[in-house]
Structure formats: structure tokens, C-alpha cells
Scaffold this active site. Structure first.
Site, PDB file in Angstrom:
ATOM      1  N   PHE A  45       0.810  -1.213   0.000  1.00 18.13           N
ATOM      2  CA  PHE A  45       0.000   0.000   0.000  1.00 18.13           C
ATOM      3  C   PHE A  45       0.854   1.277   0.000  1.00 18.13           C
ATOM      4  O   PHE A  45       0.334   2.373   0.012  1.00 18.13           O
ATOM      5  CB  PHE A  45      -0.989   0.007   1.164  1.00 18.13           C
TER       6      PHE A  45
ATOM      7  N   HIS B 142       9.474 -14.433  -1.210  1.00 15.71           N
ATOM      8  CA  HIS B 142       9.498 -14.135  -2.641  1.00 15.71           C
ATOM      9  C   HIS B 142      10.684 -14.907  -3.199  1.00 15.71           C
ATOM     10  O   HIS B 142      11.824 -14.676  -2.802  1.00 15.71           O
ATOM     11  CB  HIS B 142       9.674 -12.632  -2.861  1.00 15.71           C
TER      12      HIS B 142
ATOM     13  N   ASP C   6      -1.036  -9.327  -4.498  1.00 13.47           N
ATOM     14  CA  ASP C   6       0.259  -8.655  -4.623  1.00 13.47           C
ATOM     15  C   ASP C   6       0.051  -7.230  -5.159  1.00 13.47           C
ATOM     16  O   ASP C   6       0.853  -6.730  -5.945  1.00 13.47           O
ATOM     17  CB  ASP C   6       1.222  -9.443  -5.513  1.00 13.47           C
TER      18      ASP C   6
END
Length: 447
Positions: free
Chosen positions: A65, A180, A312
Site C-alpha cells: 500500500f 518471494h 500482490d
């Protein structure tokens, strides 16, 4: 004066593998009663939901965000507002902000910001680096969603590339560790080869060749091997290749799995054929790959080797995305369109409503041990979403809510529309209108 109770009548409630037409009574923050023919009293707002679906709100386990430090792209306020319009009622945000969420102080700062500005329920990942194990060991597991390690592709000092450090982190925490996975050495080698040929303006179609299947598989297989060796609780984010799906298991229930996987909407929707028309707007890390990879991801999602659907969500400005390949950032905004995107796949016969709810709502709750969310159950928080399955609409500039002002789905027509979103029992969004009061709460964990 607003009413303390809401009665939703005649909805098709999709929950725990079944779809049943019933009434749902909300009192305060919670679901008070689920039954046929509940009679309202005078202190009750009644919503006739005939012909509509009632779903648990989606719990999105991976968003960016952009606050603090990158607020020209998005803020907790702007992106959580777009999220509730899209039926996402809870989110877990990532640590690669500026400053990074790699200390207890920065984690607490984010919680304080969200308490003042989030429309949806919230929590945050704590970031690992090559040198912050002491900070990781201070974490209260009831307060933080989990630990995030970038084993490839990150900013600042968040690339964790020392195998001894990774092993030590894996061995030292019982927290869920989300990763990741892309092998940085492979990517650098590929990038150097194509920069020599094209300079900075590499054709976008080469993105999945540079950030290749090999780069993904090398990293994810190594992380899984380490997790098995150390007993770590590992969650592999955003699978993008069919080859990786073979690394995951569907022989035991999710609650008993030590190694789990997530897939994101864009890897289920787009393929490398779309680079021709979408360009850098579908530049993600890991890259969108082939149609065959997409088919294999769907297969693994449906047979439960992949456990969770997420977004994502990672907004960038149009100007940033307009740069040449090496300068255009990876990521795109998705929270407003995730549920309708997956429900479009239901309309196409790819999965059932029940399976969609399992992957978007129930499973994130199980995986992160979130208290009283992710289901439509008596005594649970009333984080619920009404969907009209026959209200066709098209994504256009004037109905996009992201601060960055664009969507990779522009021009796409969806057959389902989110009409109402309840956050902790309050009607926060209705047919394009928002209750500007903030009703989001900090997620808590049953650990």
C-alpha cells in the site's frame, strides 16, 4: 441515528463448501444469527438480498500500500478504500516501504498509521534482512501476521541472499515465513545478456525470459529444502510457473501443512501473449509467463497444491510505468478487481463459488490463524460482502479507485458486481458510496 442491527434476507450464502439461501443477522461487530426467516425488530436495517451472493470478505495476504515513503503511488487510506469496494475486508501489507518494516519501532508506526486511516482490517509483515535477526526474535507472534523474506527481487537491503542467515532465521522463529522466490544470480545473468543486445530498452516480451522459470524454480526449491531441513513454517508467495507446483503437497489438510503456496490473480488471468497489448502494465515480479504455466497454476489451485489466492497489489504511477524496460517498475494495482476477476473464472466454469471462497477467505484465515474472520459464522466478525452475479460492468478510468488511477483490467467487462461491503458489522460500502468513518480493526491471531 444509525441502527445497531442489520438483517440480510434471502441471500445465497457461500460458506464452508456449501451455498444455502438463508438470512443473516448482524448485531454490533458480529454475526449474531444465521437462520431461515429471521424476523427483524424496530432497531434493524433490513436488506433484501434476493438473487445475490453473500460471501465472507476476502483476506488478501499480500499487498503493497506504499505507506510510508512512497505515498505518491498509494496510501493505506486510498488503497484500503479501493479494497473494500472490491470486497476485500482484511489485508496483510508488506515491509518494503521507506523506511522498511524491519524494526519493532517501524512495525508499531505502521499499526498506528493504519489505526488512523484504514477502511479495512489490517496487519503487516515484519521484514527480514541479512542483519536483523535480533529484531525478528523480539516479535510478539500474537501481534504480527508473519515474517517476509525477499530471496530475490527487492529494494534497499531487503534482499536476503546469505544462505547461512536464511538457515538461521528459518531455525529461530515459529512465525509463518513468507518468501518471494527468484534466483538473483540467474536474473542478473539473463539481464546482462539482453542489455548487451538491446541496451536499456529491452522488449517487454523478454521479461519472463529474463525472470525465468529457472530463476523461480531454483529459488523456491532451495527455500523448501531449507524449510524441510529446519522445520520452518514456509509460505511461498505468488507462484508463476507450472514447474514449481510440483514442489507442493495436497495429501494433508491445510491446517497440518508446514509448506504452503499462494497464487495471484494476474498469474491466473494473463499470459505472455498479453505483453503485446498491455506492455509494462503487466510487468510483475515474478513475471507473467506462458499460457501453459497459467493452466498448470489453475490445476494446482483446484487440486489444493496451491492454498491461497491473493493480489500482490503494488501500484505505480502511469509515468513510472511508461519508462523503458529497465526503468519501468514491476507491480500493478489489483485489490478493487480481485474478487470479480476470480468470480469471472467461476462464470467461465473454471472453479465453483465454494472453491473461490475457500481460497480467498477461509484458507488465509487458517494459514495465518486469524481470529474470528474469513467465514460466515455466528460469533465471527461481520466482514461480509454482497455480490450481484448478473450486474455486468466494465472497468473504466472513471470507476477506478486506486490513487495511481489505472488498472491492468481497463476495458474488461465483469459479470459480477460488489454491491455491499460490511467491515466489523458496519456497512462501509454500498453501490459506489462509502461510509467515510473508518471501521477497520487490527487483525489478531489465535496463536
Amino acid at each position: 441515528m444509525s441502527k445497531n442491527k442489520t438483517l440480510i434476507k434471502n441471500a445465497l450464502v457461500v460458506n464452508e463448501g456449501a451455498s444455502i439461501k438463508t438470512d443473516v443477522l448482524i448485531e454490533g461487530d458480529y454475526i449474531a444469527k444465521i437462520a431461515n426467516e429471521i424476523t427483524p425488530d424496530n432497531d434493524c436495517l433490513v436488506i433484501d438480498a434476493s438473487g445475490k451472493l453473500l460471501l465472507p470478505g476476502m483476506i488478501d495476504d499480500q499487498v503493497h500500500f506504499r505507506e510510508p515513503g512512497l505515498t505518491h503511488k498509494g496510501t493505506i487510506a486510498t488503497e484500503s478504500k479501493a479494497a473494500i469496494a472490491g470486497g476485500i475486508t482484511s489485508f496483510i501489507e508488506m515491509p518494503n516501504t521507506n523506511p522498511q518494516t524491519t524494526t519493532a519501532e517501524e512495525f508499531d508506526n505502521k499499526l498506528a498509521t493504519a489505526a488512523k486511516s484504514s477502511y479495512a482490517n489490517y496487519n503487516f509483515m515484519f521484514g527480514g534482512t541479512n542483519d536483523n535477526l535480533d529484531e525478528i526474535l523480539k516479535i510478539d507472534p500474537k501481534k504480527v501476521a508473519g515474517l517476509k523474506l525477499f530471496l530475490g527481487s527487492s529494494t534497499g537491503n531487503m534482499l536476503v541472499d546469505d544462505e547461512d542467515i536464511i538457515r538461521k532465521i528459518f531455525s529461530s522463529t515459529k512465525l509463518l515465513i513468507s518468501v518471494h522466490c527468484e534466483d538473483e544470480a540467474t536474473i542478473r545473468r539473463n539481464l546482462a545478456e539482453y542489455k548487451e543486445k538491446y541496451g536499456e530498452d529491452i522488449p517487454i516480451e523478454l521479461h519472463p525470459i529474463i525472470r525465468s522459470e529457472e530463476a523461480c524454480y531454483l529459488s523456491s526449491s532451495k527455500a523448501i529444502e531449507l524449510a524441510k531441513e529446519t522445520g520452518a513454517r514456509l509460505h511461498v508467495f505468488h507462484l508463476s510457473t507450472g514447474k514449481e507446483t510440483a514442489l507442493f503437497d495436497n495429501s494433508i489438510p491445510l491446517k497440518d501443512k508446514k509448506i504452503t503456496a499462494e497464487v495471484c490473480l494476474h498469474h491466473l488471468w494473463f499470459s505472455d501473449e498479453d505483453y503485446k497489448t498491455k506492455g509494462t502494465h503487466i510487468k510483475w515480479n515474478p513475471a507473467v509467463k506462458t499460457a501453459r504455466d497459467r493452466d498448470q497454476l489453475w490445476e494446482a489451485l483446484l487440486d489444493d497444491r496451491i492454498d491461497v489466492i491473493a493480489t500482490d497489489h503494488a501500484p505505480h504511477t502511469m509515468d513510472e510505468k511508461a519508462n523503458v524496460y529497465t526503468k519501468a517498475p514491476s507491480g500493478g494495482p489489483l485489490v478493487q478487481h480481485a474478487i470479480v476477476g476470480i468470480l469471472e473464472a467461476v462464470a467461465q466454469g473454471k472453479l465453483s463459488y465454494e472453491k473461490a471462497v475457500e481460497k480467498m477467505c477461509h484458507n488465509p484465515s487458517i494459514l495465518f490463524e486469524i481470529e474470528k474472520r474469513g467465514y460466515i459464522k455466528e460469533g465471527f466478525y461481520a466482514d461480509i460482502v454482497l455480490v450481484d452475479p448478473k450486474d455486468t460492468w466494465t472497468v473504466e478510468k472513471d470507476n477506478i479507485l486506486y490513487k495511481c488511477g489505472w488498472s491492468p483490467f481497463e476495458g474488461t467487462t465483469f459479470q459480477h458486481k460488489i454491491t455491499h461491503t460490511f467491515i466489523n458489522g458496519k456497512l462501509a460500502y454500498e453501490n459506489g458510496n462509502f461510509d467515510e468513518h473508518l471501521h477497520g480493526k487490527q487483525l489478531t491471531f489465535n496463536r
